[in-house]
Write an enzyme that holds these catalytic residues in place. Sequence first.
Site, PDB file in Angstrom:
ATOM      1  N   SER A 135       0.854  -1.178   0.000  1.00 41.71           N
ATOM      2  CA  SER A 135       0.000   0.000   0.000  1.00 41.71           C
ATOM      3  C   SER A 135       0.898   1.238   0.000  1.00 41.71           C
ATOM      4  CB  SER A 135      -0.893  -0.025   1.252  1.00 41.71           C
ATOM      5  OG  SER A 135      -1.663   1.148   1.342  1.00 41.71           O
ATOM      6  N   LYS A 161      -0.995  -0.877  -4.470  1.00 41.60           N
ATOM      7  CA  LYS A 161      -2.208  -0.132  -4.114  1.00 41.60           C
ATOM      8  C   LYS A 161      -1.810   1.317  -3.885  1.00 41.60           C
ATOM      9  CE  LYS A 161      -4.756   0.139   0.189  1.00 41.60           C
ATOM     10  NZ  LYS A 161      -5.456  -0.665   1.221  1.00 41.60           N
ATOM     11  N   LEU A 162      -2.477   2.216  -4.588  1.00 46.19           N
ATOM     12  CA  LEU A 162      -2.220   3.644  -4.442  1.00 46.19           C
ATOM     13  C   LEU A 162      -3.306   4.274  -3.598  1.00 46.19           C
ATOM     14  CD1 LEU A 162      -1.439   4.618  -8.157  1.00 46.19           C
ATOM     15  CD2 LEU A 162       0.223   4.130  -6.330  1.00 46.19           C
ATOM     16  N   LYS A 163      -2.885   5.056  -2.626  1.00 42.33           N
ATOM     17  CA  LYS A 163      -3.854   5.872  -1.903  1.00 42.33           C
ATOM     18  C   LYS A 163      -4.228   7.035  -2.810  1.00 42.33           C
ATOM     19  CE  LYS A 163      -4.027   3.775   2.114  1.00 42.33           C
ATOM     20  NZ  LYS A 163      -5.276   3.237   2.679  1.00 42.33           N
ATOM     21  N   ASP A 189      -7.142   3.124  -3.236  1.00 39.81           N
ATOM     22  CA  ASP A 189      -7.874   3.178  -1.968  1.00 39.81           C
ATOM     23  C   ASP A 189      -8.139   4.644  -1.621  1.00 39.81           C
ATOM     24  OD1 ASP A 189      -8.973   2.850   0.530  1.00 39.81           O
ATOM     25  OD2 ASP A 189      -7.240   1.822   1.411  1.00 39.81           O
ATOM     26  N   ASN A 191     -10.132   5.650   1.048  1.00 36.06           N
ATOM     27  CA  ASN A 191     -10.461   5.849   2.459  1.00 36.06           C
ATOM     28  C   ASN A 191     -11.609   6.843   2.649  1.00 36.06           C
ATOM     29  OD1 ASN A 191      -7.156   5.147   2.899  1.00 36.06           O
ATOM     30  ND2 ASN A 191      -8.629   4.127   4.218  1.00 36.06           N
ATOM     31  N   GLU A 214     -11.105   0.878  -3.666  1.00 36.67           N
ATOM     32  CA  GLU A 214     -11.436   0.539  -2.280  1.00 36.67           C
ATOM     33  C   GLU A 214     -12.062   1.747  -1.582  1.00 36.67           C
ATOM     34  OE1 GLU A 214      -7.954  -1.017  -0.378  1.00 36.67           O
ATOM     35  OE2 GLU A 214      -8.783  -0.870   1.640  1.00 36.67           O
ATOM     36  N   ASP A 239     -13.891  -1.508   2.558  1.00 38.00           N
ATOM     37  CA  ASP A 239     -13.009  -1.701   3.714  1.00 38.00           C
ATOM     38  C   ASP A 239     -13.750  -1.184   4.949  1.00 38.00           C
ATOM     39  OD1 ASP A 239     -11.067  -1.456   5.699  1.00 38.00           O
ATOM     40  OD2 ASP A 239      -9.593  -0.385   4.494  1.00 38.00           O
ATOM     41  N   LYS A 263     -10.234  -7.240   7.415  1.00 36.61           N
ATOM     42  CA  LYS A 263      -9.246  -6.940   8.461  1.00 36.61           C
ATOM     43  C   LYS A 263      -9.825  -7.442   9.777  1.00 36.61           C
ATOM     44  CE  LYS A 263      -7.667  -2.571   6.364  1.00 36.61           C
ATOM     45  NZ  LYS A 263      -7.740  -1.092   6.467  1.00 36.61           N
ATOM     46  N   GLY A 291      -4.469  -4.483   5.740  1.00 35.61           N
ATOM     47  CA  GLY A 291      -3.501  -4.298   6.817  1.00 35.61           C
ATOM     48  C   GLY A 291      -3.760  -3.003   7.555  1.00 35.61           C
TER      49      GLY A 291
HETATM   50  O1  OSB Z   1      -7.313   1.742   4.340  1.00 31.89           O
HETATM   51  O2  OSB Z   1      -6.271  -0.073   4.073  1.00 31.89           O
HETATM   52  C1  OSB Z   1      -6.378   1.016   4.636  1.00 31.89           C
HETATM   53  C2  OSB Z   1      -3.348   1.630   6.874  1.00 31.89           C
HETATM   54  C3  OSB Z   1      -3.951   2.177   7.974  1.00 31.89           C
HETATM   55  C4  OSB Z   1      -5.305   2.375   7.970  1.00 31.89           C
HETATM   56  C5  OSB Z   1      -6.069   2.023   6.853  1.00 31.89           C
HETATM   57  C6  OSB Z   1      -5.462   1.444   5.738  1.00 31.89           C
HETATM   58  C7  OSB Z   1      -4.077   1.273   5.732  1.00 31.89           C
HETATM   59  C8  OSB Z   1      -3.314   0.764   4.605  1.00 31.89           C
HETATM   60  C9  OSB Z   1      -1.964   0.125   4.889  1.00 31.89           C
HETATM   61  O3  OSB Z   1      -3.679   0.867   3.460  1.00 31.89           O
HETATM   62  C10 OSB Z   1      -1.984  -1.357   4.751  1.00 31.89           C
HETATM   63  C11 OSB Z   1      -0.740  -1.996   5.345  1.00 31.89           C
HETATM   64  O4  OSB Z   1       0.251  -2.096   4.627  1.00 31.89           O
HETATM   65  O5  OSB Z   1      -0.768  -2.408   6.516  1.00 31.89           O
HETATM   66 MG    MG Z   2      -8.490   0.676   2.951  1.00 33.32          MG
END
Ligand code: OSB
Ligand code: MG
Length: 368
Positions: A135, A161-163, A189, A191, A214, A239, A263, A291
């Site tokens: 990520s 995976k790109l934020k 992702d 969020n 995501e 998620d 998760k 994660g």
């Molecule tokens: O949205 O998946 C998520 C980390 C912290 C909180 C939310 C997310 C994430 C990650 C990191 O995307 C995933 C990892 O490498 O643990």
């Molecule tokens: Mg996520």
Amino acid sequence: MRIEAVELVRLQLPFVSPFRTSFGVQTGRDVVLVRVVGDGVEGWGENVAGEEPLYSAEFVEASVLALRHHLVPRLLAAGDITPFDVARVLAPVRGWEMAKAAVEAAVLDAELQRQQVSLAQWLGGTQRRIPVGVSVGLHDHIDQTVTAVNRYLEQGYVRIKLKIEPGCDVDLVRAVRRAIGPDVMLQVDANAAYTLADARHLARLDEFDLLLIEQPLAEHDLRQHAQLARMLRTPVCLDESITSVQVAADALALGACSVINIKPGRVGGLLEARRIHDLCQANGVPVWCGGMLETGVGRAANLALASLPGFTLPPDLSASSRYFAHDITRPFELVDGCLEVPTGHGVGAVPDPQMLRDLDATVERLRI
Ligand code: OSB
Ligand code: MG
């Protein structure tokens, strides 16, 4: 088993580089570990709550209060219990999925030490080595993200995976797709950073052949996610929204997503996580293990979960070195793009006592 004492172990662990998402920047973890002791064994679980309530309502400081005053006292009062009893014993307390998951993982770890079986084997895992993804956080400039992506691909990660966030999405994805070529698995992702009004804009991501997008919309917007999913070719994955197997069933029935990120911390434990896996497997819905920037304690448990047969997409489970200069357990290392599923009894990774001392970890002991 009978739990005689529970310790809350807290420590600060800095990241090798800051991790920025649409909800904020994290420069390290404020880690709370739950250690249960009883019947001559010990077990460890990791609380994955963030320092601020930005990903979800839970946050570290509050989860310590929930654990100290509400969850651990119920566990200690429960007498002889199996891992299956933990969720039921803690259920009267509403919410606090991450804190509950840490308690359940610790009890599982201890019980499976007693039974001398690995968590992966006990859960029904079928995979021994798992090809993993990474990520990649937001950067100030697109070039910096492209550089980071290239470095991770050189290291062997099989999926990127790109934020993304409003203002940093289509151009970023175009640049990365151009740099890595058409064959590397790529997903994004958000969020929860968008609204349904952004649907036409998000449809511009369709041309980049993404595995999935995501959590584009807010946690409780299941119906809007269903509307959005009908407007995108890119599969929608949830998620934050999926907090239980019931919500997962609702989301699938509504058409809010066609993929689920599982998760354990977000859904209250490994057993609920497995129920979501089972539901999705029965419905032909692909799942993958997300994660929360875990230490080796949480990472080991996630790898065991991700070894179940329905986890068909690469997880956000990267090598320890992607997060930390020194993990608190033995480091997890990438070999040919894979992490190995732990085979030791229980969760299969314990904190190194010397590391805990070096990090000035605090220990609060709770007993009946
Ligand atoms: O949205 O998946 C998520 C980390 C912290 C909180 C939310 C997310 C994430 C990650 C990191 O995307 C995933 C990892 O490498 O643990
Ligand atoms: Mg996520």
